[in-house]
Design an enzyme around this catalytic site. Structure first.
Site, PDB file in Angstrom:
ATOM      1  CG  ASP A   1      -1.768   1.154   1.428  1.00 39.38           C
ATOM      2  OD1 ASP A   1      -1.893   1.947   0.479  1.00 39.38           O
ATOM      3  OD2 ASP A   1      -2.343   1.297   2.529  1.00 39.38           O
TER       4      ASP A   1
ATOM      5  CG  ASN B   1      -3.000   5.278  -1.393  1.00 38.17           C
ATOM      6  OD1 ASN B   1      -3.063   4.216  -0.771  1.00 38.17           O
ATOM      7  ND2 ASN B   1      -3.900   5.632  -2.290  1.00 38.17           N
TER       8      ASN B   1
ATOM      9  CG  ASP C   1      -6.023   3.221  -0.016  1.00 42.39           C
ATOM     10  OD1 ASP C   1      -5.166   2.320   0.172  1.00 42.39           O
ATOM     11  OD2 ASP C   1      -6.575   3.407  -1.113  1.00 42.39           O
TER      12      ASP C   1
ATOM     13  CG  ASP D   1      -1.284   1.599  -3.844  1.00 42.96           C
ATOM     14  OD1 ASP D   1      -0.080   1.298  -3.999  1.00 42.96           O
ATOM     15  OD2 ASP D   1      -1.694   2.289  -2.891  1.00 42.96           O
TER      16      ASP D   1
ATOM     17  CG  ASP E   1     -12.221 -14.854 -14.052  1.00 43.97           C
ATOM     18  OD1 ASP E   1     -11.557 -15.274 -13.102  1.00 43.97           O
ATOM     19  OD2 ASP E   1     -13.466 -14.707 -14.020  1.00 43.97           O
TER      20      ASP E   1
ATOM     21  CD  GLU F   1     -10.299 -19.407 -12.921  1.00 48.40           C
ATOM     22  OE1 GLU F   1     -10.294 -19.685 -11.729  1.00 48.40           O
ATOM     23  OE2 GLU F   1     -11.044 -18.543 -13.406  1.00 48.40           O
TER      24      GLU F   1
END
Ligand code: NOJ
Length: 532
Positions: A29, A31, A33, A37, A209, A263
């Site tokens: 992370d 930033n 939050d 990211d 996917d 997948e």
């Protein structure tokens, strides 16, 4: 099982690669939050390059209301603000390529989010031009859903009725994930355009996917009773192969050899491999097709060897297998197998078997699943444990710290403090050092990437044709020209005799921390790599 072709000078990059899956929300992370990211991933690129992986696969980063944490896409060409900006993406891909690695994105073609403007239009009226972009049907005369399909999540029907237009739409997953109708050529064109968009931005390929599902088209009649809850397994249709041949042509039109790994959630022998297309002499489809048999196999030699031998037969040349032990959908193998010794031995299997290994971020740290109290469960299918955030530093508790500026969206893995990255990097006895050594060996020894593979019959590993075999030792040999490497994995809690025919073999690597040479008995759950 020998590969008569040897190494082709044209070997595609993905046969040489080890792919590392990142679940971006849980990686790093930048930033504060509480959600990982893209800039967080960029900040860890040196760590990943030093580990020795060749390609990164990011689980979905596209715009999404996050009902299925990105597997519900509202804009196939936009980056969700929680992950960052277009500029962050450009920084990431530049950084990946500068370090000689490749970047794969997760592409979710079977369904969009119900917030996608396509679906908003589609549901607005029966005569909307996008109505047919999704699968709409009338209810049966008794008011029941159009077919007996059950959704894979939440045990509800795979159809949701829309009162406004008095029809039901299909969703194999959440009601917020309506299935797209690939029988409509406009849908195919729009989705394939999204591939071009990211390829033009430099990505090296995609993980697609539940890609076998796109082949159902509108062919959604009642399923036999035993398949009602598994529509995913019931949609292996020729149309899907046709679609994938066109996708392959698109991918192959790019010079940088973009790769697509599908997948393919079909567990019968040969089904997943059939999505490579050319394996049966047809036109090529996917470059790689996941086969999850090992992921569903317990730490038992006969069952594991059975799965490996079957996969090897299914994916014989010109096929090429993958190998997956953990991902964002299943309990981590460190937790499934129960001990670090087993997870260490499993790493040897993963990185010495023929095929392209897919590692799941954190397995190189031997992370366990997080223990997620009921009030913190956020996933609609209860998969939060394996998505616990990566602990970078030791300082912290179950909820905070570990290199995350703020409390992350899920609790940390249960062994976060002892197994944080900073604790392990540089410690020769750590899981991280084992993975790093294995990845280095793979790079140094072409035989581990391209060699043929031959499994010995299961016995106790002593190499003798006698009656004492307890069947817990997997042994296979990889060969390339005159290079021969033998891998032995003891999947037992007991020691096993050292194979008599390998008394003089040089030990390239062992998972036992005190092994120096050949000869002494194999420790419980020890794996060794030997050079003949
Ligand atoms: C498979 C993905 O791996 C899983 O996380 C997701 O929930 C379903 N597909 C639906 O997209």
């Amino acid at each position: 099982m020998t590969n008569p072709l040897g190494v082709s000078p044209m070997t595609p990059w993905w046969r040489d690669a080890v792919v590392y899956q990142i679940y971006p929300r849980s990686f790093a992370d930048s930033n504060g939050d509480g959600v990982g990211d893209l800039a967080g991933v960029t900040a860890k690129l040196d760590y990943l390059a030093d580990l020795g992986v060749d390609a990164l696969w990011l689980s979905p980063i596209f715009t999404s209301p996050m009902r299925d944490f990105g597997y519900d896409v509202a804009d196939y060409c936009g980056i969700d603000p929680v992950f960052g900006t277009d500029a962050d993406f450009d920084d990431l891909i530049t950084g990946v390529h500068r370090r000689g690695m490749r970047l794969l994105l997760d592409w979710v073609p079977n369904h969009s989010s119900s917030d996608h403007p396509w679906f908003v239009e589609s549901r607005s009226s029966r005569d909307n031009p996008k109505r047919d972009w999704y699968v709409w049907r009338d209810r049966r005369s008794d008011g029941s859903p159009p077919t007996n399909w059950m959704s894979l999540f939440k045990g509800v029907p795979a159809w949701t009725h829309d009162d406004a237009t008095d029809q039901s739409y299909l969703h194999v997953f959440l009601a917020e994930q309506p299935d797209l109708n690939w029988a409509n050529p406009d849908v195919e064109a729009a989705l394939n355009d999204s591939l071009r968009y990211w390829l033009d931005r430099g990505v090296d390929g995609f993980r697609a996917d539940v890609v076998n599902l796109i082949g159902k088209g509108t062919d959604v009649d009642d399923l036999p009773d035993h398949l009602v809850t598994m529509p995913l397994l019931a949609t292996d249709r020729p149309f899907g192969h046709e679609l994938l041949r066109r996708i392959r042509t698109l991918l192959d039109s790019y010079e940088h050899q973009p790769m697509m790994v599908g997948e393919v959630y079909l567990l019968q022998a040969g089904q997943s491999a059939s999505y490579l297309g050319d394996i049966d002499g047809g036109a090529p489809e996917l470059h790689l097709s996941f086969d999850f048999r090992p992921l569903h196999t317990p730490w038992e030699a006969d069952r594991m060897q059975g799965a490996l031998v079957e996969m090897e037969a299914d994916f014989a040349e010109p096929g090429w297998p993958t190998f997956v032990l953990s991902n964002h959908d299943r309990v981590r193998h460190r937790t499934r197998y129960g001990t670090e010794a087993r997870a260490r031995a499993a790493a040897v299997l993963a990185l010495t078997i023929r095929g392209t290994p897919f590692l799941y971020a954190g397995e190189e740290l031997g992370l366990e699943d997080g223990v997620v109290p009921p009030e913190r469960v956020v996933d609609p299918d209860g998969r939060d444990g394996c998505r616990a955030p990566i602990p970078w530093t030791a300082d912290g508790d179950d909820e905070t710290g570990h290199g995350w500026p703020e409390r992350p969206w899920l609790p940390f893995p249960s062994n976060a403090t002892t197994h944080a990255a900073e604790v392990q990097v540089g410690d020769p006895a750590s899981m991280h050092s084992l993975y790093r050594a294995l990845l280095a060996l793979r790079h140094q020894h072409a035989v581990l990437r391209h060699g043929s593979i031959e499994f010995a019959p299961l016995d106790d590993g002593d190499g003798a044709d006698d009656d004492d075999a307890d069947g817990d030792v997997i042994r296979f040999e990889r060969r390339l020209a005159d290079e021969r490497v033998v891998v032995i994995v003891n999947l037992s809690d007991a020691a096993a005799p050292w194979p008599t025919d390998l008394a003089d073999a040089a030990v390239l690597l062992s998972t036992a921390r005190d092994r120096r040479a050949s000869g002494a008995a194999l420790a419980p759950d020890e794996a060794v790599i030997l050079n003949l």
